[in-house]
Design a protein around this motif. Structure first.
Motif, PDB file in Angstrom:
ATOM      1  N   ALA A 180      22.381  54.211  10.711  1.00  0.00           N
ATOM      2  CA  ALA A 180      22.090  53.047  10.949  1.00  0.00           C
ATOM      3  C   ALA A 180      24.160  52.223  11.102  1.00  0.00           C
ATOM      4  CB  ALA A 180      21.514  52.886  10.156  1.00  0.00           C
ATOM      5  N   GLU A 181      24.427  53.046   9.990  1.00  0.00           N
ATOM      6  CA  GLU A 181      25.404  52.214  10.136  1.00  0.00           C
ATOM      7  C   GLU A 181      26.257  52.277  11.898  1.00  0.00           C
ATOM      8  OE1 GLU A 181      27.210  53.660   5.491  1.00  0.00           O
ATOM      9  OE2 GLU A 181      27.511  54.649   7.825  1.00  0.00           O
ATOM     10  N   THR A 203      24.823  49.592  13.095  1.00  0.00           N
ATOM     11  CA  THR A 203      25.042  48.047  13.069  1.00  0.00           C
ATOM     12  C   THR A 203      26.922  47.268  13.410  1.00  0.00           C
ATOM     13  OG1 THR A 203      23.578  48.192  10.708  1.00  0.00           O
ATOM     14  CG2 THR A 203      25.485  46.705  10.472  1.00  0.00           C
ATOM     15  N   GLU A 204      27.309  49.033  13.605  1.00  0.00           N
ATOM     16  CA  GLU A 204      28.848  48.076  13.698  1.00  0.00           C
ATOM     17  C   GLU A 204      28.633  47.628  15.471  1.00  0.00           C
ATOM     18  OE1 GLU A 204      32.549  50.751  14.954  1.00  0.00           O
ATOM     19  OE2 GLU A 204      31.734  51.936  12.805  1.00  0.00           O
ATOM     20  N   GLY A 227      25.465  44.438  15.109  1.00  0.00           N
ATOM     21  CA  GLY A 227      25.249  43.560  14.143  1.00  0.00           C
ATOM     22  C   GLY A 227      24.061  43.982  13.213  1.00  0.00           C
ATOM     23  N   GLY A 228      23.961  43.363  12.175  1.00  0.00           N
ATOM     24  CA  GLY A 228      22.648  43.431  10.817  1.00  0.00           C
ATOM     25  C   GLY A 228      22.077  43.453  11.507  1.00  0.00           C
ATOM     26  N   TRP A 264      17.802  46.983  11.013  1.00  0.00           N
ATOM     27  CA  TRP A 264      17.736  48.434  11.484  1.00  0.00           C
ATOM     28  C   TRP A 264      19.529  49.328  10.508  1.00  0.00           C
ATOM     29  CZ3 TRP A 264      18.055  44.731  15.619  1.00  0.00           C
ATOM     30  CH2 TRP A 264      18.849  43.695  15.415  1.00  0.00           C
ATOM     31  N   SER A 265      20.040  47.792   9.756  1.00  0.00           N
ATOM     32  CA  SER A 265      20.830  47.819   8.440  1.00  0.00           C
ATOM     33  C   SER A 265      19.950  48.902   7.660  1.00  0.00           C
ATOM     34  CB  SER A 265      21.722  46.894   8.740  1.00  0.00           C
ATOM     35  OG  SER A 265      21.667  46.458  10.138  1.00  0.00           O
TER      36      SER A 265
END
Length: 186
Positions: free
Chosen positions: A35-36, A39-40, A43-44, A47-48
């Motif tokens: 998830a991280e 997100t990286e 973006g948010g 899935w974050s």
């Protein structure tokens, strides 16, 4: 004198099996890292959200959690259950008397693009056949962070696109049979 070619690093073979209760922490950690990573990169988004060990244990009670191990290390996971997830509308799918739903697939980012996900998908199909299932259904985010193209490469067929609440999704399915367990070379 001939030069020695560099040898690829030794890879410990993958073992795909049902998770044990003591795997819950490792499974949650993989889901969090995945998830991280998404997100990286994108973006948010939905899935974050971060998994917890408590979520994993709950999933073990309501379905079956599968892990991929390299040696003793859990490097990937997915969940299979017969209960329909909240975001699935069954009217999009092929008629099935015993569908299973695949959720929570995650591969440790350091192990992605090394065949872990594909092996998990092949063995998920094998498990579902063994458990008397006749189809695997899932959804993927309809966004660059979604894994739809991966599922298509694994032989899943897109059956619909929907927006559930505000989340755009793509539905995929694979009808399983004895013949569908044969691996194809790409």
């Amino acid at each position: 004198m001939t030069a020695l070619l560099p040898q690829p690093p030794f890879q410990v073979r993958l073992l795909i099996e049902l998770a044990r209760p003591d795997d819950a922490g490792a499974i949650a950690a993989i889901r969090v890292r995945a998830a991280e990573d998404l997100t990286e990169r994108f973006g948010g988004g939905h899935w974050s959200s971060l998994a917890s060990e408590k979520n994993v244990v709950s999933g073990m009670r309501t379905g079956r959690v599968v892990v991929a191990r390299r040696g003793a290390t859990v490097v990937g996971t997915l969940s299979l259950q017969t209960k329909k997830p909240w975001a699935i509308d069954t009217t999009y799918f092929t008629q099935s008397s015993a569908p299973w739903y695949l959720t929570n697939m995650a591969v440790d980012p350091s192990q992605q693009r090394k065949g872990v996900g594909r092996e998990l998908m092949v063995d998920a199909e094998r498990f579902v056949r063994e458990w008397g299932g006749d189809a695997i259904r899932l959804d993927a985010y309809d966004s660059p962070a979604g894994a739809g193209s991966f599922y298509a490469r694994c032989g899943y067929r897109e059956v619909g696109r929907v927006t559930y609440r505000v989340v755009p999704l793509v539905y995929y399915e694979r009808v399983v049979s004895e013949e569908s367990g044969v691996r194809s070379e790409e």
